[in-house]
Design a protein around this motif. Structure first.
Motif, PDB file in Angstrom:
ATOM      1  N   ASP A 142     -12.207   3.296   4.023  1.00 57.85           N
ATOM      2  CA  ASP A 142     -11.762   1.919   3.558  1.00 57.85           C
ATOM      3  C   ASP A 142     -11.968   1.726   1.767  1.00 57.85           C
ATOM      4  N   SER A 143     -11.827   0.855   1.492  1.00 55.17           N
ATOM      5  CA  SER A 143     -11.837   0.009  -0.165  1.00 55.17           C
ATOM      6  C   SER A 143     -13.507  -0.468  -0.588  1.00 55.17           C
ATOM      7  N   SER A 198      -6.771   3.783   0.462  1.00 56.63           N
ATOM      8  CA  SER A 198      -5.501   2.984   0.272  1.00 56.63           C
ATOM      9  C   SER A 198      -5.982   3.254  -2.013  1.00 56.63           C
ATOM     10  N   ASP A 202       0.684  -1.358  -0.298  1.00 57.40           N
ATOM     11  CA  ASP A 202      -0.003  -0.351  -0.187  1.00 57.40           C
ATOM     12  C   ASP A 202       1.076   1.305  -0.093  1.00 57.40           C
ATOM     13  N   ALA A 217      -5.672  -0.206  -3.445  1.00 58.42           N
ATOM     14  CA  ALA A 217      -6.750  -0.313  -3.581  1.00 58.42           C
ATOM     15  C   ALA A 217      -7.806  -1.532  -2.412  1.00 58.42           C
ATOM     16  N   THR A 218      -7.182  -2.129  -1.282  1.00 54.31           N
ATOM     17  CA  THR A 218      -6.987  -2.884  -0.504  1.00 54.31           C
ATOM     18  C   THR A 218      -7.951  -3.099   0.541  1.00 54.31           C
ATOM     19  N   GLN A 274     -19.321  -3.509  -3.357  1.00 53.52           N
ATOM     20  CA  GLN A 274     -18.959  -3.067  -3.795  1.00 53.52           C
ATOM     21  C   GLN A 274     -18.733  -3.816  -4.764  1.00 53.52           C
ATOM     22  N   THR A 292     -16.350   3.591  -0.020  1.00 57.04           N
ATOM     23  CA  THR A 292     -15.565   4.801  -0.701  1.00 57.04           C
ATOM     24  C   THR A 292     -16.287   5.690  -2.028  1.00 57.04           C
TER      25      THR A 292
END
Length: 598
Positions: free
Chosen positions: A390-391, A413, A89, A417-418, A482, A395
């Protein structure tokens, strides 16, 4: 008593100004841990995360929000392996982090010993800028110093591997002798790079010739925010922000179009679609399809890293330099625009967009519209708060609904994008700025993955922060949302319950059990009061907000036809297809309402 190697490592960290090391113990760093015990009161402090990955995220968050080098530590074998995701990251977001990693004793190396892993092979990519194994004490000054200098100047993670037996040996400095490598005392360097005058003049000519100038900024523009505003005013440009640059300019500036890309805003999309000139400053935004057509705009790019020049859009003029220094030289060469039509169009689009977002946020949902969670946050968040995201689908709401103002900072991230960094980022932020409130916006998938455990870390260290407010907001929808939307919109497939549905737990109850007070929210009218109570609290707080998973993260370029195709896909077997279609139609319709009112 002779100074041990472990003691010298901490001494050198102190000389580099390191205040804390985020880590987790293990016998591969016993010598270092013992040194922390002997150095109690002198520093640096050892901050115990619940997992080495969290330690690396905390170091990355600290580095992002402090501007200093973050430091993490782990034992050999499994501990070192756990660091990797957090270090990647840092690598992908260009963040300076130094990892100090233990290794099996030198006498056992190569013998398939317990927890022996080829750490140089393991870290070769993630610490590609600098990776060293220290095998004699006299290596240490140069190894540690280079790790810090390279991490800072190249904005990258570096790693120093120290075998466990060496950590307990007496420290011997390098001698004035053949095959000995001394080092200079630690000092922070701030190089300023400015492009050649002729190149700056070429860039000014391109920008002066444009009648519809668009600016895209990333985190590399952070030290030049005021100058970006000045350039935008001179050129009549609007300013779009890559996600890592979302906090560079306030969203109450009428020409700031907000985020760009799949998680972006309609005014950013429209500005890029219609511009004739593009100025990119400190951004490696990767999605070319959201930039102007390749033959549409003349482009100027400013970046401190020559490796990032020309990667995303064909730049006519590439300026290799520090954003602040480069813009300082560029601004006197720019001429103001006499026709304000382009700027007026941008500002009109921005105003219409925020009206749209407000209406979308206030739409009814089952039970709470996740957009409203962030919209209500924007109304009451302190102007010096630090926001981490967060992802996941949350997001989207960070990117589109959160209005930055004042001295607010934010990050996530951006490139890796973790899942999982929001809570440890917020912890790192609190160590960077213990006098500022922090907020972590987290999906329930990431909270189950690792956020719950780090609540214990928050409860443990809250007394170290002069302003102990840290608000964790969990978007509780029992769905890996997502990916569910990606399945629908990109794969034309309905939600697959076995992979997407999450176990339903009370995050509020779990937080209380782990030492963090909480508020459960299951009605939209409770949101404003919940945020107010969280910011009025004298310590950390968790908000457990039950959200509707069927509120769609509609991209700015989405058409009615594309939404119809998605709806047809989910009708093949999505468990809540009709509600999903209704929420999508209601959300998209708000854009139409704005266009009519325009």
């Amino acid at each position: 008593m002779a100074q041990q190697v472990g003691d010298y490592v901490l001494q050198r960290l102190r000389e580099w100004g390191v205040r804390q090391v985020f880590g987790y113990p293990g016998d591969g760093i016993n010598g270092l841990i013992a040194a922390f015990g002997r150095a109690a009161g002198e520093g640096p402090a050892f901050v115990q995360a619940r997992h080495e990955e969290m330690a690396a995220f905390e170091a990355t968050g600290y580095a992002k929000f402090s501007g200093e080098v973050g430091v993490c530590a782990a034992t050999s074998g499994p501990g070192a392996i756990h660091l990797l995701n957090g270090l990647y990251d840092a690598k992908l977001d260009h963040v300076p982090v130094v990892a100090i990693v233990g290794q099996t004793a030198r006498s056992a190396m190569g013998g398939s010993y317990q927890q022996e892993v080829d750490l140089q092979a393991l870290f070769k990519d993630v610490a590609s800028e600098y990776l060293v194994e220290v095998n004699v004490a006299s290596q240490l000054p140069n190894a540690l110093d280079r790790a810090f200098r390279i991490a800072r100047t190249r904005r990258a993670p570096t790693a120093v591997i120290i075998p466990s037996d060496l950590q307990e040996e007496p420290y011997q400095p390098p001698e004035h002798a053949f095959k000995q490598v001394p080092s200079s005392p630690p000092q922070v360097m701030h190089p300023t790079v400015v492009p050649a005058r002729s190149e700056i003049e070429r860039a000014a000519a391109v920008l002066n010739a444009g009648s519809k100038v668009a600016i895209l900024i990333g985190q590399g523009a952070r030290n030049a925010a005021d100058l970006v505003v000045e350039v935008a005013d001179l050129t009549g440009a609007g300013v779009a922000k890559a996600l890592l640059g979302k906090d560079v300019l306030a969203d109450d500036l009428p020409f700031v179009t907000g985020s760009i890309g799949l998680l972006g805003t309609r005014p950013s999309y429209e500005m890029m679609r219609d511009c004739d000139t593009l100025l990119m400053i400190g951004s490696s935004f990767p999605y070319t399809q959201f930039l102007p057509d390749l033959d549409q705009a003349r482009a100027v790019q400013i970046d401190i890293d020559g490796g990032m020049i020309g990667m995303r859009y064909p730049a006519e003029v590439s300026l290799l330099g520090d954003a602040k220094a480069t813009l300082t030289e560029l601004i006197p060469l720019l001429t103001g625009k006499s026709d304000g039509t382009w700027r007026e169009t941008i500002e009109s689009n921005v105003k219409r967009w925020w009206d749209t977002v407000e209406r979308q946020s206030m739409l009814a949902a089952k039970p709470v519209n996740p957009m409203r969670v962030v919209w209500e946050l924007s109304r009451c968040v302190p102007e010096n708060a630090i926001i981490t995201a967060d992802s996941g689908s949350s997001t989207n709401w960070y990117a589109r609904c959160l209005r930055f103002r004042g001295r607010m900072r934010g990050s996530l991230s951006g490139t890796l994008a973790t899942m999982g960094p929001a809570v440890p980022y917020a912890i790192g932020a609190k160590f960077a700025h213990p006098d500022r409130p922090a907020v972590a916006l987290v999906g329930d998938g990431a909270m189950q993955m690792n956020g719950l455990a780090e609540l214990m870390t928050i409860a443990r260290y809250r007394d170290r922060w002069s302003d102990p407010r840290l608000v964790i907001c969990v978007f509780h929808n029992n769905d890996l949302n997502q990916v569910t939307w990606e399945l629908r919109a990109m794969g034309g497939a309905p939600k697959f319950e076995e992979s997407q549905s999450l176990p339903d737990i009370s995050y509020a109850d779990a937080a209380r059990g782990l030492g963090v007070p909480s508020i459960a929210v299951d009605h939209p009218d409770q949101l404003a009061d919940a945020w107010a109570r969280a910011f009025a609290a004298d310590g950390p707080m968790l908000l457990d907000v039950r959200c509707d998973p069927e509120v769609p993260p509609i991209p700015p370029h989405a058409t009615w036809d594309q939404l119809e195709s998605t709806a047809q896909a989910v009708l093949k077997g999505d468990p809540d297809a009709w509600h999903l279609m209704l929420q999508g139609a209601k959300t998209k319709a708000q854009e139409f309402v704005s266009a009519v009112r325009r």
